[in-house]
Write an enzyme that holds these catalytic residues in place. Structure first.
Site, mmCIF file in Angstrom:
data_model
loop_
_atom_site.group_PDB
_atom_site.id
_atom_site.type_symbol
_atom_site.label_atom_id
_atom_site.label_comp_id
_atom_site.label_asym_id
_atom_site.label_seq_id
_atom_site.Cartn_x
_atom_site.Cartn_y
_atom_site.Cartn_z
ATOM 1 N N CYS A 1 0.831 -1.208 0.000
ATOM 2 C CA CYS A 1 0.000 0.000 0.000
ATOM 3 C C CYS A 1 0.867 1.260 0.000
ATOM 4 C CB CYS A 1 -0.916 -0.042 1.233
ATOM 5 S SG CYS A 1 -1.926 1.426 1.424
ATOM 6 N N CYS B 1 -0.312 4.032 2.420
ATOM 7 C CA CYS B 1 -0.048 3.713 3.836
ATOM 8 C C CYS B 1 1.431 3.878 4.165
ATOM 9 C CB CYS B 1 -0.425 2.268 4.161
ATOM 10 S SG CYS B 1 -1.999 1.732 3.500
ATOM 11 N N ASP B 2 2.304 3.385 3.292
ATOM 12 C CA ASP B 2 3.706 3.214 3.686
ATOM 13 C C ASP B 2 4.711 4.052 2.898
ATOM 14 O OD1 ASP B 2 2.846 1.317 5.506
ATOM 15 O OD2 ASP B 2 3.082 -0.347 4.103
#
Ligand code: NAP
Length: 306
Positions: free
Chosen positions: A133, A136-137
């Site tokens: 993701c 997200c990261d």
């Protein structure tokens, strides 16, 4: 057969939030989760884009806090897997491994899972350099060198997003041509931060504590080589958890449930929330919002039919 006003299926952020809102509304509900609560979040080492946690929070800690919110309420909890939903005129029947239950409304929050490469190091280094993701990261890899794997729209779109953050991206694809839309292909090819490596598959993620390099094989020459990267994003597709869905509930061509903005499916009394929905942004924040919206609309529906 036990009867409920609502059955929530799935214990990720969408399911927990839906259950919380229904319980706060005083409803008689059942909550079904096949394993422990958490869903994909439990697989996430650190979450740094959920408001309220500026230093980031471990996935399991966030879920523990979510689940603790339900402790003060009485409800039936089933550690089981839904096998089937039978659509009724007014009430729906839900089949667990052995038992059936009946409900006026059901909120489906079974999520989706990222497809994995299934190669050595992938599970061990998940959250330690291996990610699925970008939103997200991506921030963890600012100004670093990373790899992205895949040749579809997701791989190219997310590589373009990550290119704004990182120093360099190796985009690894197993064939000589991308399946992604031409518009993404043109942008990726023109991006000086992205180096495309065709005809190549990952063989192993390597690193002691964190990812240090990626071992690859060129399928044309059969040669193995290594790239020094601190991050590797696997974008080879997303799988909806939908095996139990009856065909009456409309899904998109990939099997994700179609809802309106109130989380209503095409079937009266059946709602869907979180990653199982057909939508673009799959985040904890959006799952929580979906869960609350679905629960609120389930209560409105219950009032209408009472
Ligand atoms: P996808 O279209 O199924 O593409 C998956 C990619 O991963 C393919 O390039 C595939 O290679 C590769 N792949 C699959 N398994 C692999 C393996 N084991 N090892 C190495 N490579 C592997 O998945 P997606 O990109 O997530 O897209 C899913 C759907 O959502 C698509 O229809 C897409 O158009 C849509 N989508 C749309 C947008 C947008 O319009 N903005 C954005 C994202 C996604 P091959 O090509 O060789 O099969």
């Amino acid at each position: 057969m036990k009867k409920y006003q609502s059955v929530v299926v799935g214990g990720g952020p969408a399911g927990i939030t839906a259950a919380l809102y229904l319980l706060r509304g005083g409803l008689n509900i059942a909550w079904v989760e096949k394993l422990a609560p958490g869903g994909q979040v439990l697989l996430t080492e650190t979450i740094d884009n959920y408001p309220g946690f500026p230093q980031g929070v471990k996935g399991f800690e966030l879920i523990d806090r979510f689940a603790a919110h339900l402790e003060e309420f009485n409800y039936d909890k089933y550690m089981d897997e839904v096998q089937n939903i039978q659509i009724g005129e007014r009430e729906h029947r839900i089949k667990l491994s052995e038992d059936w239950m009946q409900a006026d409304t059901a909120i489906i929050c079974t999520g989706a899972s990222w497809k994995k490469l299934g190669i050595p190091g992938e599970n061990r280094l998940n959250g330690r350099g291996v990610s699925y993701c970008a939103l997200c990261d991506g921030n963890f890899f600012r100004d670093q060198e990373i790899a992205c794997i895949g040749g579809g729209d997701t791989a190219l779109e997310e590589s373009l997003y990550l290119a704004k953050l990182v120093k360099k991206i190796y985009l690894i694809h197993r064939r000589e041509a991308f399946r992604a839309s031409k518009i993404y292909q043109d942008k990726v090819i023109a991006n000086p931060k992205i180096e495309i490596i065709y005809n190549t598959i990952p063989k192993e993620f390597v690193g002691e504590q964190d990812l240090e390099s990626l071992t690859l094989v060129n399928l044309k020459t059969n040669k193995t080589f290594s790239l020094k990267v601190s991050g590797a994003f696997v974008f080879i597709g997303l799988k909806p958890e939908n095996l139990f869905l009856p065909e009456e509930i409309k899904t998109d061509e990939y099997g994700f449930i179609i809802t309106d903005i109130e989380m209503r499916t095409n079937i009266k009394g059946i709602f869907a929330a979180g990653d199982i929905r057909s939508k673009v942004c799959r985040q904890i924040c959006t799952a929580v919002g979906d869960g609350a919206t679905a629960a609120q609309n389930a209560q409105i529906y219950l009032e209408q039919i009472s």
